[in-house]
Design a protein around this motif. Structure first.
Motif, mmCIF file in Angstrom:
data_model
loop_
_atom_site.group_PDB
_atom_site.id
_atom_site.type_symbol
_atom_site.label_atom_id
_atom_site.label_comp_id
_atom_site.label_asym_id
_atom_site.label_seq_id
_atom_site.Cartn_x
_atom_site.Cartn_y
_atom_site.Cartn_z
ATOM 1 N N MET A 1 36.923 48.745 19.784
ATOM 2 C CA MET A 1 37.086 47.376 20.301
ATOM 3 C C MET A 1 37.805 47.430 21.645
ATOM 4 N N MET A 2 37.244 46.761 22.653
ATOM 5 C CA MET A 2 37.902 46.714 23.947
ATOM 6 C C MET A 2 39.163 45.863 23.864
ATOM 7 N N THR A 3 40.188 46.218 24.653
ATOM 8 C CA THR A 3 41.349 45.340 24.769
ATOM 9 C C THR A 3 41.018 44.212 25.732
ATOM 10 N N ASP A 4 41.900 43.201 25.780
ATOM 11 C CA ASP A 4 41.628 42.083 26.672
ATOM 12 C C ASP A 4 41.640 42.508 28.139
ATOM 13 N N TYR A 5 42.382 43.568 28.478
ATOM 14 C CA TYR A 5 42.381 44.054 29.860
ATOM 15 C C TYR A 5 41.095 44.806 30.180
ATOM 16 N N THR A 6 40.691 45.718 29.316
ATOM 17 C CA THR A 6 39.492 46.500 29.613
ATOM 18 C C THR A 6 38.243 45.632 29.609
ATOM 19 N N SER A 7 38.264 44.527 28.884
ATOM 20 C CA SER A 7 37.128 43.601 28.902
ATOM 21 C C SER A 7 36.884 43.080 30.305
ATOM 22 N N LEU A 8 37.937 42.557 30.955
ATOM 23 C CA LEU A 8 37.780 42.031 32.310
ATOM 24 C C LEU A 8 37.479 43.149 33.292
ATOM 25 N N LEU A 9 38.075 44.304 33.092
ATOM 26 C CA LEU A 9 37.803 45.428 33.986
ATOM 27 C C LEU A 9 36.343 45.847 33.910
ATOM 28 N N ARG A 14 30.984 45.889 36.388
ATOM 29 C CA ARG A 14 29.552 45.554 36.408
ATOM 30 C C ARG A 14 29.199 44.755 37.656
ATOM 31 N N VAL A 15 30.039 43.774 38.003
ATOM 32 C CA VAL A 15 29.807 42.979 39.211
ATOM 33 C C VAL A 15 29.906 43.861 40.447
ATOM 34 N N PHE A 16 30.883 44.766 40.462
ATOM 35 C CA PHE A 16 31.065 45.661 41.606
ATOM 36 C C PHE A 16 29.822 46.512 41.840
ATOM 37 N N ARG A 17 29.222 46.996 40.758
ATOM 38 C CA ARG A 17 28.057 47.868 40.895
ATOM 39 C C ARG A 17 26.826 47.130 41.391
ATOM 40 N N GLN A 18 26.701 45.828 41.094
ATOM 41 C CA GLN A 18 25.477 45.113 41.458
ATOM 42 C C GLN A 18 25.630 44.249 42.709
ATOM 43 N N THR A 19 26.836 44.241 43.320
ATOM 44 C CA THR A 19 27.096 43.359 44.457
ATOM 45 C C THR A 19 27.338 44.165 45.726
ATOM 46 N N PRO A 20 26.684 43.817 46.835
ATOM 47 C CA PRO A 20 26.938 44.518 48.099
ATOM 48 C C PRO A 20 28.404 44.436 48.510
ATOM 49 N N VAL A 21 28.884 45.477 49.174
ATOM 50 C CA VAL A 21 30.290 45.550 49.568
ATOM 51 C C VAL A 21 30.675 44.370 50.451
ATOM 52 N N ASN A 257 37.179 40.031 24.527
ATOM 53 C CA ASN A 257 36.274 41.160 24.782
ATOM 54 C C ASN A 257 34.918 40.742 25.350
ATOM 55 N N ALA A 258 34.829 39.577 25.965
ATOM 56 C CA ALA A 258 33.557 39.119 26.528
ATOM 57 C C ALA A 258 33.159 39.973 27.727
ATOM 58 N N PRO A 259 31.869 40.215 27.922
ATOM 59 C CA PRO A 259 31.408 41.009 29.064
ATOM 60 C C PRO A 259 31.296 40.211 30.358
ATOM 61 N N VAL A 260 31.627 38.917 30.331
ATOM 62 C CA VAL A 260 31.684 38.086 31.527
ATOM 63 C C VAL A 260 33.014 37.325 31.506
ATOM 64 N N VAL A 261 33.383 36.781 32.654
ATOM 65 C CA VAL A 261 34.566 35.927 32.716
ATOM 66 C C VAL A 261 34.198 34.565 32.137
#
Length: 404
Positions: A1-9, A14-21, A257-261
């Motif tokens: 189970m992810m912690t509440d911190y690792t969930s947001l991280l 995921r957003v970092f990988r799919q979004t241009p710098v 533990n949601a995968p989105v904000v």
């Protein structure tokens, strides 16, 4: 189970990988840091008793829309729109007070000619584009990517059958998904919104929907509570008190533990109800140029001039808005329109207000409303369990005065 911190991280990664710098840099440069500073400036103005100006402005640029949704406050067939000079004036005056984030609503704002050029012109601001997504083509998404300072918030009101019923259209859900996928293809930071009512509760207040939105590439999921307003209100669709409490419990639980904000604008970190209008955090500017308490209370005493340059003086001198803030804050922490429409109507009748709609029937609509459950659960609040969300809601209110 992810912690509440690792969930947001993980969501952030995921957003970092799919979004241009470049888009990530603009998001941090023009959204994250400026809004933290803007909130501090707003709080200091309030504490010092300085002339009032809200932290954020929500702007409905036009009444025009390509759909006809039940429970929408916008007048069907309305053609009122702000001028480009007025929009420039709103943004210029807001910048003077340190406010550089704007919610752009409609109608359907993508039907407003020149809107994309406005985003590019004000490159030092950040905009949240509230859209039904059906007009969000690959070409428009590419233009938003070029601007780099816009986060589309795409409304999904249910799956196939429910979207068609609520929005009175054909294949609305699939057309909206094409807009979602255009945003992902362009690498935009975007979100999905849902106005929760009785008929879509079981479809959208689910872990499955959260994961569906994450798979489509959304960075955040924004839940509203349905407000039965407008000429086609459908009060029978309003949530029960038990359902509202269930929605709050769902959000608190899934934030761990949601995968989105997951965003709401209804409760603080302790689970106490919030009205962004009553706090003064946000007000709304309508397509008629009216400066309104919030989008669903379509009455005003103050209006923009031709170039919007009077916005600062309107806010500072508006006795109506000041009285609304103090009266509603005394009456409830929730939504006055939902809980006590009779009290709100009496208050409006005590001021020399003008209706701001094309249809001209808003006051009659308010008078016919009966009290409904609101998000006020102060007798038994449900506090945030996620530590990051507790911090964000305490120090960096990320709802930005949105409506439901």
């Amino acid at each position: 189970m992810m912690t509440d911190y690792t969930s947001l991280l993980k969501a952030g990664w995921r957003v970092f990988r799919q979004t241009p710098v470049r888009l990530l840099w603009k998001f941090c440069r023009y959204f994250c840091w400026p809004n933290l500073w803007n909130m501090r400036r707003f709080e200091r103005r309030q504490q010092r008793g300085e002339p009032f100006f809200p932290a954020f402005n929500m702007i409905s640029v036009t009444e025009t829309c390509n759909l006809s949704c039940s429970g929408c406050w916008v007048s069907r067939g309305g053609r009122k729109s702000l001028t480009m000079d007025q929009l420039d004036g709103i943004i210029h005056e807001s910048k003077r007070h340190g406010s550089t984030f704007f919610g752009i609503l409609g109608g359907e704002p993508l039907m407003y000619k020149g809107l994309l050029g406005l985003f590019q012109k004000h490159h030092d601001c950040y905009f949240q584009l509230f859209t039904n997504g059906t007009l969000l083509t690959d070409d428009i998404a590419r233009q938003l990517r070029h601007a780099g300072n816009v986060t589309p918030l795409i409304s999904i009101e249910g799956l196939d059958a429910e979207s068609d019923r609520r929005r009175q259209g054909s294949e609305v859900y699939q057309r909206t998904l094409r807009g979602v996928r255009a945003c992902r293809k362009a690498g935009l930071i975007f979100g999905v919104a849902a106005s929760i009512c009785r008929s879509n509760y079981d479809e959208l207040v689910t872990r499955e929907h959260i994961e569906r939105v994450a798979r489509e590439g959304a960075a955040y999921l924004w839940y509203y509570i349905y407000r039965p307003v407008g000429a086609d209100a459908h009060p029978e669709e309003a949530l029960t008190g038990q359902q509202i409490r269930g929605l709050r419990q769902f959000l608190v639980r899934e934030r761990l533990n949601a995968p989105v904000v997951l965003i709401d604008v209804y409760w603080d970190d302790q689970g106490k109800a919030i009205c962004p209008g009553a706090t003064g955090m946000s007000h709304h500017i309508s397509p008629s140029g009216a400066i309104e308490f919030c989008p669903v209370i379509q009455m005003a005493t103050d209006f923009l001039n031709a170039d919007g340059s009077n916005l600062t003086s309107c806010y500072a001198q508006s006795q109506f808005l000041a009285d609304m803030r103090s009266r509603i804050a005394r009456a409830t922490r929730g939504c006055i329109l939902m809980e006590n429409p009779q009290l709100m109507t009496q208050f409006l009748q005590g001021h020399d207000v003008q209706e701001t709609t094309t249809r001209g029937t808003a006051m009659k609509e308010y008078a016919c409303m009966t009290g409904l459950p609101s998000h006020n659960m102060d007798m038994d609040p449900i506090a945030e369990q996620s530590r990051p969300y507790r911090w964000l809601k305490r120090h960096y209110f990320f709802g930005f005065g949105a409506y439901g």
